[in-house]
Motif scaffolding. Structure first.
Motif, PDB file in Angstrom:
ATOM      1  N   SER A 116      14.158 -37.217 -46.931  1.00  0.00           N
ATOM      2  CA  SER A 116      13.379 -36.760 -45.788  1.00  0.00           C
ATOM      3  C   SER A 116      13.960 -37.261 -44.477  1.00  0.00           C
ATOM      4  O   SER A 116      13.609 -36.762 -43.409  1.00  0.00           O
ATOM      5  CB  SER A 116      11.928 -37.237 -45.910  1.00  0.00           C
ATOM      6  OG  SER A 116      11.859 -38.665 -45.887  1.00  0.00           O
ATOM      7  N   ASN A 118      16.774 -41.683 -48.939  1.00  0.00           N
ATOM      8  CA  ASN A 118      15.560 -40.972 -48.555  1.00  0.00           C
ATOM      9  C   ASN A 118      15.949 -39.612 -47.979  1.00  0.00           C
ATOM     10  O   ASN A 118      16.423 -39.524 -46.856  1.00  0.00           O
ATOM     11  CB  ASN A 118      14.771 -41.789 -47.522  1.00  0.00           C
ATOM     12  CG  ASN A 118      13.403 -41.191 -47.255  1.00  0.00           C
ATOM     13  OD1 ASN A 118      13.120 -40.059 -47.630  1.00  0.00           O
ATOM     14  ND2 ASN A 118      12.547 -41.970 -46.612  1.00  0.00           N
ATOM     15  N   ARG A 153      19.171 -46.042 -53.570  1.00  0.00           N
ATOM     16  CA  ARG A 153      18.355 -44.883 -53.255  1.00  0.00           C
ATOM     17  C   ARG A 153      18.671 -44.341 -51.865  1.00  0.00           C
ATOM     18  O   ARG A 153      19.119 -45.063 -50.981  1.00  0.00           O
ATOM     19  CB  ARG A 153      16.860 -45.247 -53.317  1.00  0.00           C
ATOM     20  CG  ARG A 153      16.446 -46.062 -54.528  1.00  0.00           C
ATOM     21  CD  ARG A 153      16.331 -45.234 -55.773  1.00  0.00           C
ATOM     22  NE  ARG A 153      15.113 -44.455 -55.790  1.00  0.00           N
ATOM     23  CZ  ARG A 153      13.931 -44.916 -56.194  1.00  0.00           C
ATOM     24  NH1 ARG A 153      13.825 -46.181 -56.611  1.00  0.00           N
ATOM     25  NH2 ARG A 153      12.876 -44.135 -56.190  1.00  0.00           N
ATOM     26  N   ASP A 161      17.257 -40.414 -55.528  1.00  0.00           N
ATOM     27  CA  ASP A 161      16.467 -40.235 -54.316  1.00  0.00           C
ATOM     28  C   ASP A 161      15.239 -41.149 -54.382  1.00  0.00           C
ATOM     29  O   ASP A 161      15.140 -42.010 -55.252  1.00  0.00           O
ATOM     30  CB  ASP A 161      16.091 -38.764 -54.126  1.00  0.00           C
ATOM     31  CG  ASP A 161      15.316 -38.202 -55.306  1.00  0.00           C
ATOM     32  OD1 ASP A 161      14.754 -39.003 -56.088  1.00  0.00           O
ATOM     33  OD2 ASP A 161      15.263 -36.972 -55.443  1.00  0.00           O
ATOM     34  N   GLU A 162      14.278 -40.928 -53.488  1.00  0.00           N
ATOM     35  CA  GLU A 162      13.113 -41.806 -53.391  1.00  0.00           C
ATOM     36  C   GLU A 162      11.980 -41.398 -54.321  1.00  0.00           C
ATOM     37  O   GLU A 162      10.860 -41.876 -54.160  1.00  0.00           O
ATOM     38  CB  GLU A 162      12.607 -41.822 -51.944  1.00  0.00           C
ATOM     39  CG  GLU A 162      13.523 -42.553 -50.972  1.00  0.00           C
ATOM     40  CD  GLU A 162      13.589 -44.044 -51.243  1.00  0.00           C
ATOM     41  OE1 GLU A 162      12.560 -44.625 -51.636  1.00  0.00           O
ATOM     42  OE2 GLU A 162      14.670 -44.630 -51.078  1.00  0.00           O
TER      43      GLU A 162
END
Length: 317
Positions: free
Chosen positions: A237, A235, A233, A217-218
């Motif tokens: 969100s 994100n 990666r 993930d980020e």
């Protein structure tokens, strides 16, 4: 809609009723086969390797013809100095593997009619045997990596005005630890315990091949991965998957471990978190294996494991 594997008849190949019907002699023979698979259950002296021995029937022990060393089927294993019968021991293993999200030692103590201490130590010995599968593992292909925090509960204040944001590090108890999972797609899962997510990068260097593709993930802790691997990666969100890049398998592992912590054990002490994390990884890797095969795999691993230096005589310190 396809039926879930755990709901199918293929998932049920061994039951407690079958274990208790087989009797003590059959259970003992099964442990012999697991201890000495190369000789089809015939005893091999652990001291000199001789395959000839006398069987002392009254005590279920063997005496080596060459060096006269006396030993039993559990000598030198994590079940050394056991007091449970072989039937109860096998039943405990079946109960343990049947819990899809783990099983508490308190429940097992009631099922087996033993002390809580007995079930607690026995299950931790089984977790120690499970951990052998993760020794010297090297992950390749597509590897998902992620971290989640466990433990260190902080009770909220009574009045709303006095409550603090428990997500912030300076409002935590200091006992909260990060479980980092590295999971090879269609392969092995490898958990580690660190203080912060980014601290797991050295473990990645030791256990992930340089030709692997890492999905993360980020989180800023994973920025260092670009130096050694093809890192992609997503994100979270914004979205859970971005053109095939995701950490869904890692999240599946955390879902199981979180349910073990909240729904089964209710509390996991910090020094035992690594054992429970390894158990969750083992259950994830064997989630499509029938319970009979799981029980035999775990029994074989337990008979190969050496005497536990942590759990032998645990209550006697």
């Amino acid at each position: 809609m396809a039926q879930h594997f755990l709901l199918s008849a293929k998932a049920r190949t061994l039951s407690l009723a079958k274990v208790f019907r087989m009797g003590e002699d059959a259970a003992y023979g099964l442990f012999c086969e697991m201890r000495w698979p190369e000789t089809d259950g015939e005893a091999v002296c652990p001291r000199c390797g001789c395959t000839d021995s006398y069987f002392l029937k009254s005590r279920r022990k063997y005496k080596c013809v060459a060096c006269y060393h006396q030993f039993s089927v559990t000598s030198g294993t994590i079940f050394a100095s056991r007091k449970l019968s072989f039937t109860d021991l096998l039943a405990a293993i079946v109960i343990f593997v049947n819990g899809a999200k783990g099983i508490s030692a308190l429940q097992a103590s009631r099922d087996l009619d033993v002390q809580y201490k007995t079930a607690f130590v026995l299950f931790h010995k089984l977790r120690e045997a499970m951990a052998q599968e993760f020794a010297d593992v090297k992950l390749n292909g597509t590897v998902e990596i992620d971290g989640a925090y466990f433990g260190g509960y902080v009770k909220p204040e009574n009045k709303k005005a006095d409550r603090k944001d428990r997500r912030l590090s300076f409002n935590r108890s200091g006992k909260r630890q990060c479980v980092v999972i590295m999971r090879e797609r269609r392969g092995c899962s490898l958990p580690f315990i660190v203080a912060n997510e980014g601290d797991a990068v050295p473990f990645v260097r030791d256990h992930v091949g340089t030709l692997a593709t890492i999905h993360a993930d980020e989180g800023t802790g994973w920025d260092a991965l670009y130096a050694g691997w093809d890192t992609r990666r997503v994100n979270h969100s914004v979205q859970f998957m971005d053109r095939g890049v995701c950490t869904n398998q890692a999240e599946s592992y955390f879902s199981r471990l979180r349910r073990m912590e909240i729904g089964t054990h209710h509390h996991i002490a910090g020094r035992y978190l690594n054992a429970y994390a390894g158990e969750a990884a083992w259950r994830e890797d064997h989630r499509r294996v029938d319970n009979g095969s799981q029980a035999m795999t775990l029994t074989g691993a337990a008979m190969e494991a050496k005497v536990s230096r942590l759990w032998k005589g645990y209550w006697q310190r």
